[in-house]
Design a protein around this motif. Sequence first.
Motif, PDB file in Angstrom:
ATOM      1  N   PRO A   1     -30.742   7.459  46.766  1.00 36.79           N
ATOM      2  CA  PRO A   1     -29.280   7.588  46.729  1.00 36.79           C
ATOM      3  C   PRO A   1     -28.538   6.294  47.015  1.00 36.79           C
ATOM      4  N   VAL A   2     -29.076   5.446  47.887  1.00 33.48           N
ATOM      5  CA  VAL A   2     -28.425   4.173  48.185  1.00 33.48           C
ATOM      6  C   VAL A   2     -28.350   3.307  46.931  1.00 33.48           C
ATOM      7  N   ASP A   3     -29.452   3.247  46.186  1.00 33.53           N
ATOM      8  CA  ASP A   3     -29.483   2.440  44.967  1.00 33.53           C
ATOM      9  C   ASP A   3     -28.465   2.952  43.947  1.00 33.53           C
ATOM     10  N   PHE A   4     -28.397   4.271  43.787  1.00 37.01           N
ATOM     11  CA  PHE A   4     -27.475   4.833  42.796  1.00 37.01           C
ATOM     12  C   PHE A   4     -26.021   4.625  43.194  1.00 37.01           C
ATOM     13  N   LEU A   5     -25.739   4.653  44.487  1.00 37.25           N
ATOM     14  CA  LEU A   5     -24.369   4.408  44.939  1.00 37.25           C
ATOM     15  C   LEU A   5     -24.028   2.923  44.863  1.00 37.25           C
ATOM     16  N   SER A   6     -24.861   2.094  45.474  1.00 33.57           N
ATOM     17  CA  SER A   6     -24.563   0.671  45.583  1.00 33.57           C
ATOM     18  C   SER A   6     -24.568  -0.034  44.228  1.00 33.57           C
ATOM     19  N   ASP A   7     -25.602   0.195  43.430  1.00 37.37           N
ATOM     20  CA  ASP A   7     -25.702  -0.496  42.144  1.00 37.37           C
ATOM     21  C   ASP A   7     -24.544  -0.130  41.215  1.00 37.37           C
ATOM     22  N   ASN A   8     -24.236   1.156  41.136  1.00 36.29           N
ATOM     23  CA  ASN A   8     -23.164   1.575  40.230  1.00 36.29           C
ATOM     24  C   ASN A   8     -21.793   1.121  40.707  1.00 36.29           C
ATOM     25  N   MET A   9     -21.557   1.159  42.007  1.00 31.70           N
ATOM     26  CA  MET A   9     -20.283   0.682  42.528  1.00 31.70           C
ATOM     27  C   MET A   9     -20.086  -0.794  42.221  1.00 31.70           C
ATOM     28  N   ARG A  10     -21.126  -1.584  42.438  1.00 31.38           N
ATOM     29  CA  ARG A  10     -20.997  -3.022  42.198  1.00 31.38           C
ATOM     30  C   ARG A  10     -20.776  -3.334  40.726  1.00 31.38           C
ATOM     31  N   VAL A  11     -21.509  -2.671  39.853  1.00 27.29           N
ATOM     32  CA  VAL A  11     -21.333  -2.888  38.413  1.00 27.29           C
ATOM     33  C   VAL A  11     -19.907  -2.552  37.997  1.00 27.29           C
ATOM     34  N   GLN A  12     -19.427  -1.399  38.430  1.00 27.87           N
ATOM     35  CA  GLN A  12     -18.089  -0.950  38.030  1.00 27.87           C
ATOM     36  C   GLN A  12     -16.993  -1.872  38.548  1.00 27.87           C
ATOM     37  N   VAL A  13     -17.045  -2.210  39.821  1.00 23.99           N
ATOM     38  CA  VAL A  13     -16.015  -3.068  40.404  1.00 23.99           C
ATOM     39  C   VAL A  13     -16.019  -4.435  39.741  1.00 23.99           C
ATOM     40  N   ASN A  14     -17.200  -4.995  39.528  1.00 19.19           N
ATOM     41  CA  ASN A  14     -17.275  -6.316  38.907  1.00 19.19           C
ATOM     42  C   ASN A  14     -16.720  -6.313  37.487  1.00 19.19           C
ATOM     43  N   VAL A  15     -17.163  -5.361  36.671  1.00 20.35           N
ATOM     44  CA  VAL A  15     -16.746  -5.332  35.271  1.00 20.35           C
ATOM     45  C   VAL A  15     -15.255  -5.014  35.150  1.00 20.35           C
ATOM     46  N   LEU A  16     -14.771  -4.028  35.898  1.00 16.62           N
ATOM     47  CA  LEU A  16     -13.361  -3.660  35.790  1.00 16.62           C
ATOM     48  C   LEU A  16     -12.438  -4.731  36.368  1.00 16.62           C
ATOM     49  N   ASP A  17     -12.835  -5.353  37.473  1.00 17.96           N
ATOM     50  CA  ASP A  17     -12.032  -6.449  38.017  1.00 17.96           C
ATOM     51  C   ASP A  17     -11.985  -7.633  37.061  1.00 17.96           C
ATOM     52  N   ALA A  18     -13.126  -7.947  36.456  1.00 18.67           N
ATOM     53  CA  ALA A  18     -13.171  -9.065  35.506  1.00 18.67           C
ATOM     54  C   ALA A  18     -12.357  -8.744  34.258  1.00 18.67           C
ATOM     55  N   ALA A  19     -12.378  -7.491  33.827  1.00 18.29           N
ATOM     56  CA  ALA A  19     -11.587  -7.083  32.673  1.00 18.29           C
ATOM     57  C   ALA A  19     -10.100  -7.240  32.960  1.00 18.29           C
ATOM     58  N   LEU A  20      -9.693  -6.858  34.166  1.00 20.30           N
ATOM     59  CA  LEU A  20      -8.287  -6.996  34.543  1.00 20.30           C
ATOM     60  C   LEU A  20      -7.885  -8.464  34.616  1.00 20.30           C
ATOM     61  N   ALA A  21      -8.749  -9.288  35.208  1.00 19.47           N
ATOM     62  CA  ALA A  21      -8.453 -10.714  35.353  1.00 19.47           C
ATOM     63  C   ALA A  21      -8.348 -11.421  34.007  1.00 19.47           C
ATOM     64  N   ASN A  22      -9.008 -10.864  32.995  1.00 15.41           N
ATOM     65  CA  ASN A  22      -8.993 -11.489  31.665  1.00 15.41           C
ATOM     66  C   ASN A  22      -8.160 -10.709  30.649  1.00 15.41           C
ATOM     67  N   ASP A  23      -7.260  -9.867  31.159  1.00 17.54           N
ATOM     68  CA  ASP A  23      -6.273  -9.188  30.320  1.00 17.54           C
ATOM     69  C   ASP A  23      -6.876  -8.357  29.192  1.00 17.54           C
ATOM     70  N   VAL A  24      -7.971  -7.642  29.494  1.00 18.10           N
ATOM     71  CA  VAL A  24      -8.549  -6.756  28.484  1.00 18.10           C
ATOM     72  C   VAL A  24      -7.570  -5.623  28.224  1.00 18.10           C
ATOM     73  N   GLU A  25      -7.200  -5.472  26.976  1.00 15.43           N
ATOM     74  CA  GLU A  25      -6.127  -4.545  26.607  1.00 15.43           C
ATOM     75  C   GLU A  25      -6.513  -3.078  26.759  1.00 15.43           C
ATOM     76  N   ARG A  26      -7.685  -2.732  26.276  1.00 18.43           N
ATOM     77  CA  ARG A  26      -8.092  -1.327  26.221  1.00 18.43           C
ATOM     78  C   ARG A  26      -9.492  -1.189  26.809  1.00 18.43           C
ATOM     79  N   VAL A  27      -9.635  -0.371  27.838  1.00 24.86           N
ATOM     80  CA  VAL A  27     -10.920  -0.144  28.494  1.00 24.86           C
ATOM     81  C   VAL A  27     -11.224   1.342  28.491  1.00 24.86           C
ATOM     82  N   LEU A  28     -12.475   1.680  28.195  1.00 24.33           N
ATOM     83  CA  LEU A  28     -12.960   3.047  28.318  1.00 24.33           C
ATOM     84  C   LEU A  28     -14.085   3.051  29.341  1.00 24.33           C
ATOM     85  N   PHE A  29     -13.853   3.732  30.467  1.00 24.24           N
ATOM     86  CA  PHE A  29     -14.867   3.885  31.501  1.00 24.24           C
ATOM     87  C   PHE A  29     -15.600   5.201  31.287  1.00 24.24           C
TER      88      PHE A  29
END
Length: 327
Positions: free
Chosen positions: A91-119
């Motif tokens: 459970p730790v791996d599934f929580l930690s790995d997915n949280m980090r992937v999501q935060v990194n990708v979505l934060d980077a998308a916001l910082a680079n003005d990605v117009e349309r995102v589908l999560f």
Amino acid sequence: MSTAVDGVSYTAHELDRDATFYVAGHRGLVGSAISRKLASAGFQNVVGKSSSELDLKDRDSVFAYMAEIKPRYLVLAAAKVGGILANSTYPVDFLSDNMRVQVNVLDAALANDVERVLFLGSSCIYPKFAEQPIREDALLTGYLEPTNDAYAIAKIAGILHTQSVRRQYGLPWISAMPTNLYGPNDNFSPHGSHVLPALIRRYEEAARSGAQSVTNWGTGTPRREFLHADDMADACLHLLEHYDGPDQVNVGTGSDVTIREIAETIAHVTGFEGETEWDTSKPDGTPQKLLDVSKLAEAGWTAKISLEEGMERTVAWYRDNVGALRQ
């Protein structure tokens, strides 16, 4: 044709086929299907990197890559996924790995003005005993299934992240929650796969070896809904071009079968003629998980690939690729 109700828009808006489109997780079950769909729909610049080329858990690397490619559109299909055994054990791996992937990708998308995102999330975000079929507003109304609660919490956080971007920055980011998916490039590992690919591998190996019986976990009575990955990819593009709202959208077929019934179908497709036994000492998981797909229907999309057709295609793909699959 355009409609808008309670902040939800169903206006058709065709995406620019020449724009850079980043599919995070492009080699996985869902990501590869989305990449194929985009290519067939005329997109000229679909990009992605494998996990060996880009570790999405590494924040600096993700930001650097996003700044380099400057995508206009993004689908976040990358995730650490697994069945009941894997989720219960790590459970730790599934929580930690997915949280980090999501935060990194979505934060980077916001910082680079990605117009349309589908999560992309998962139907396991809903309470274990949610009223069936499960509507989008069932989210956070009850306790989660304990065998995959860590993964579910990570996906719920992704939904809220997407909604928060809409509220704070006004960007048309959306999220979709698929039901149980299957198809080419699935994980058929005996140790980390979901129920359907695990059953395909089990019955195919039994059929080839001439085994007299196959043993499955649980009672076989839980009901599950299954959607082919190619249908999911088609739904994703449709939502990106026809839906703009804060709520996650369920993606499924609107019908379900028991695990016992799906096992019988796979046994038939693979040619297994032995007996099927059920180890009732093992957990069943959620008793039923059928999604209400009325919101998706309102957006103008319904599933096209029947379960039998999808199963035959998936078994054929497995046979063609079994030698190269992860063990």
